[in-house]
Design a protein around this motif. Structure first.
Motif, mmCIF file in Angstrom:
data_model
loop_
_atom_site.group_PDB
_atom_site.id
_atom_site.type_symbol
_atom_site.label_atom_id
_atom_site.label_comp_id
_atom_site.label_asym_id
_atom_site.label_seq_id
_atom_site.Cartn_x
_atom_site.Cartn_y
_atom_site.Cartn_z
ATOM 1 N N PRO A 198 93.593 71.243 -17.533
ATOM 2 C CA PRO A 198 93.061 72.114 -18.590
ATOM 3 C C PRO A 198 91.573 71.876 -18.812
ATOM 4 N N LEU A 199 90.853 72.957 -19.039
ATOM 5 C CA LEU A 199 89.446 72.858 -19.398
ATOM 6 C C LEU A 199 89.321 72.367 -20.847
ATOM 7 N N PRO A 200 88.195 71.727 -21.196
ATOM 8 C CA PRO A 200 88.041 71.203 -22.576
ATOM 9 C C PRO A 200 87.711 72.299 -23.586
ATOM 10 N N ILE A 201 88.445 73.394 -23.534
ATOM 11 C CA ILE A 201 88.175 74.497 -24.462
ATOM 12 C C ILE A 201 88.454 74.105 -25.909
ATOM 13 N N PRO A 202 89.531 73.316 -26.213
ATOM 14 C CA PRO A 202 89.731 72.916 -27.621
ATOM 15 C C PRO A 202 88.573 72.105 -28.185
ATOM 16 N N GLY A 203 87.721 71.550 -27.315
ATOM 17 C CA GLY A 203 86.564 70.799 -27.807
ATOM 18 C C GLY A 203 85.550 71.656 -28.533
ATOM 19 N N LEU A 204 85.683 73.007 -28.451
ATOM 20 C CA LEU A 204 84.772 73.880 -29.182
ATOM 21 C C LEU A 204 85.052 73.867 -30.680
ATOM 22 N N LEU A 205 86.232 73.411 -31.075
ATOM 23 C CA LEU A 205 86.601 73.405 -32.486
ATOM 24 C C LEU A 205 85.903 72.268 -33.219
ATOM 25 N N GLY A 206 85.561 72.518 -34.454
ATOM 26 C CA GLY A 206 85.067 71.452 -35.321
ATOM 27 C C GLY A 206 83.590 71.149 -35.211
#
Length: 698
Positions: free
Chosen positions: A449-457
């Motif tokens: 998986p790409l670190p797309i959830p890292g865009l949150l916060g």
């Protein structure tokens, strides 16, 4: 008897032989020991005709120095100037039991004391100790024994053995009287727990007031120390307090697996001042130290197995502390020279990071890269060292650098950057300039998986100018200007200017982190000069002026999922170019041959070999769920020869079924089919309809 309003009973015996002696035994309901102490001292100073005096006292209740006692028992024997105390016992507030015995000679008093305090907090509070600021769970129980030596100059405890809240301790101490009292204390403990005993916050005024009235020398040894969650072992402290100045002669400890040595001074005047405070620490492996950092990424990285050394020097007032620090973690070295404003919680100075191998460092920090980084870190950055030089300012509102120079392998980057922490979310801002900016390759079929959830916060506003942008598998991008914005879980990368093969590139990439992550791409390339194979296929475009345009969207977390859900449209246009793998003029010439067999051979040769100078090529691609369909594809060769193309490309499986139809000038169209894996499709010439037509005509 009536003693100050209290009824007492007892007996008196005067012995005459072998030596005169007066024995007095008294039992009372209540006694004032302050008065008895005064009387005994007066008797010692002016003995009654030199007559030895023995006093045996007992009382149900008593007071001494304002402290209430119960079940007082004890005997005193006065002979000339010598006073001996035996079997003295009492119960203090908190049900603390005290037993003592000893003797005095002149002004010197020696006592042996044993105590048991089941409720130590109540006992200390009754004695006037400030226990209100401590944790109610601390100072609960104590037991032990000590020897006390008291004279006009000092009070000594040459021997002490005790248990405090389960902690075993031993040592000695001395308190010297005078205009400026002095304390000397040496203690050895199996565990020293300061949590709940010392305040969590540093109050300089309170500490200065508490330590201003005396001097001290302290030697402390503890097998373990608990304070604020720090795992400290084998603590050895040698310190002094002199006129409000704390001097650490030497302090050693093992903290999180690292051996540390601390020395220097600290002046607790109106303004806090550090005086040549130095720290040295080393650890065979850095894992335990890195585990103290927020999160678990650092302790889990391969870098945690490297050796760690730290050297730090601090001096100056609290408002302008000069800091010099050097840290070595494996082959990585960090250096800083900074000035710290402790009251203002600000720091500013220079930071330097160096490592002889940038790819090796990234492998040690993040691992080899795996399928998400084809070829590893070396394929991205190339071989070379890492160097970061920056001027950094940090405070409660965030971190900023107004000048930064980064070299990592082939990467060359400079500019300004900052991290703001005073908003609803952390925000990164930067303005960067790169001479050479290599970017990692991209595997479209990777399952990580790409670190797309890292865009949150968090949020970002980053601007970039790069002379060269290099991505494996993609053409070189020059004179690029781009911006990256992150807000509300959405990342938007916009390329506002760029040159590819002499053409102009502009576009955007949008990533959205949500319950179902999504990606959207829009880009356009105009006026590019094609100087090599475009698709790396047996039938390909190799030269010409190229225009490309695409609007694509996909959902998913991993590249393979994004590829399987890819949808959108794309368009390709080529002018004044060359098509390799097919010769349209040769196909038309072969169709005009008078010999049918020679014509068939010529058609196959024209469909499978040669090249065609193109006047124009236009093609459109429609993509749905990772499956692309070629529509409206038309080729016009120089001289008027034409061809059309159609087919399907399954992007997720990597296979294609593509047909090119060529009008030979007369008769049905001939064609070429490309079918199979994209990396090596089979070429099948299709001339059967034309040969049947030719046979029927002949």
């Amino acid at each position: 008897l009536d003693l100050q309003g209290t009824t007492a009973r007892g007996a008196v015996a005067l012995r005459l032989s072998p030596r005169p002696r007066l024995d007095v035994a008294l039992a009372a309901a209540r006694l004032d020991l302050d008065a008895w102490s005064t009387a005994l001292r007066a008797a010692a100073a002016a003995p009654l005709a030199g007559l030895p005096l023995s006093v045996d006292l007992s009382a149900d209740a008593a007071t001494y120095a304002g402290v209430a006692l119960r079940r007082l028992r004890g005997a005193a024997f006065l002979d000339a100037e010598r006073l001996a105390l035996t079997d003295v016992s009492a119960i203090l507030p908190g049900e603390a039991e005290v037993e003592l015995a000893g003797a005095s000679a002149g002004s010197r008093l020696e006592l042996s004391v044993r105590f048991i305090a089941p409720d130590l907090r109540d006992t200390l509070a009754a004695l006037g100790a400030p226990v209100g600021a401590t944790d109610p769970a601390r100072l609960r129980q104590a037991a032990g024994r000590f020897r006390l030596v008291w004279d006009d100059a000092e009070a000594q405890v040459p021997e002490l053995t005790a248990t405090l809240d389960g902690t075993q301790l031993s040592g000695a101490g001395v308190w010297r009287f005078g205009p400026r009292p002095a304390l000397g204390l040496g203690l050895t403990l199996d565990r020293l727990s300061l949590d709940g005993l010392l305040p969590a916050a540093w109050d300089q005024a309170a500490w200065r007031e508490a330590l201003s009235g005396f001097d001290a020398n302290l030697r402390l040894n503890a097998a373990a120390l608990d304070w604020g969650g720090a795992g400290v072992e084998r603590l050895a402290l040698d310190a002094a307090l002199d006129q409000g100045r704390i001097t650490l002669r030497r302090a050693t400890a093992r903290i999180a697996g690292a051996d540390a040595i601390l020395s220097g001074g600290l002046a607790l005047g109106p303004g806090l001042r550090f005086q040549d405070l130095s720290l040295e620490a080393s650890a065979a492996t850095a894992g335990s130290v890195l585990a103290l950092l927020p999160g678990d990424w650092a302790a889990a990285s391969p870098l945690a197995a490297q050796a760690l050394t730290l050297r730090l020097a601090v001096t100056g007032p609290a408002e302008a502390v000069a800091l010099r620090a050097t840290a070595d973690l494996g082959e990585l070295r960090a250096e800083t020279q900074s000035q710290i404003d402790l009251p203002g919680r600000r720091v500013a100075g220079s930071l330097t990071l160096r490592h002889p191998g940038a790819p090796r460092l990234l492998t040690e920090v993040f691992g080899p890269g795996g399928e998400a980084l084809p070829g590893g870190w070396s394929a991205w950055l190339g071989e070379g060292s890492l160097s970061l030089v920056a001027q950094v300012a940090a405070g409660a509102q965030g971190i900023a650098t107004d000048r930064m120079e980064l070299v990592a392998g082939d990467l060359r980057l400079s500019g300004q950057a900052g991290l703001a922490l005073d908003g609803p979310r952390p925000k990164v801002t930067a303005r960067l300039v790169a001479d050479r900016l290599p970017l990692p390759g991209f595997s479209a079929r990777a399952t990580t998986p790409l670190p797309i959830p890292g865009l949150l916060g968090w949020e970002a506003d980053v601007g970039l100018r790069a002379t060269r942008v290099e991505v494996p598998g993609l053409p070189l991008l020059e004179q690029a200007q781009a911006s990256l914005r992150v807000a509300e879980g959405v990342g938007l990368l916009e390329v506002t200017q760029g040159r590819v093969a002499g053409g102009t590139l502009a576009g955007s990439l949008r990533l959205e982190a949500g319950p179902v992550p999504g990606l959207a791409v829009e880009w356009r390339l105009t006026g590019a000069a094609l100087d090599g194979p475009l698709f790396d296929l047996p039938l390909d475009l190799t030269t010409g002026r190229l225009e490309l345009e695409a609007r694509l969207a996909a959902v998913g977390s991993a590249p393979v999922a994004l590829l399987a859900t890819l949808s959108g449209t794309a368009r390709l246009a080529l002018s004044a170019g060359v098509l390799t793998g097919m010769d349209l003029p040769a196909i038309q010439a072969a169709a005009r041959a008078t010999d049918q067999e020679a014509a068939a051979v010529g058609l196959r040769r024209g469909l499978l070999t040669g090249a065609t100078a193109l006047e124009r090529l236009d093609a459109a691609l429609r993509i749905e769920d990772g499956r692309g369909t070629v529509t409206d594809a038309r080729l016009v060769a120089e001289g008027g020869a034409t061809a059309t193309a159609s087919g399907v490309v399954d992007l997720s499986r990597g296979v294609l079924d593509f047909q090119v139809a060529v009008p030979p000038g007369q008769g049905p169209d001939v064609g070429l089919r490309l079918s199979g894996p994209v990396t090596g499709p089979a070429r099948i010439p299709e001339i059967s309809a034309w040969t049947r037509w030719r046979a029927e005509r002949d």
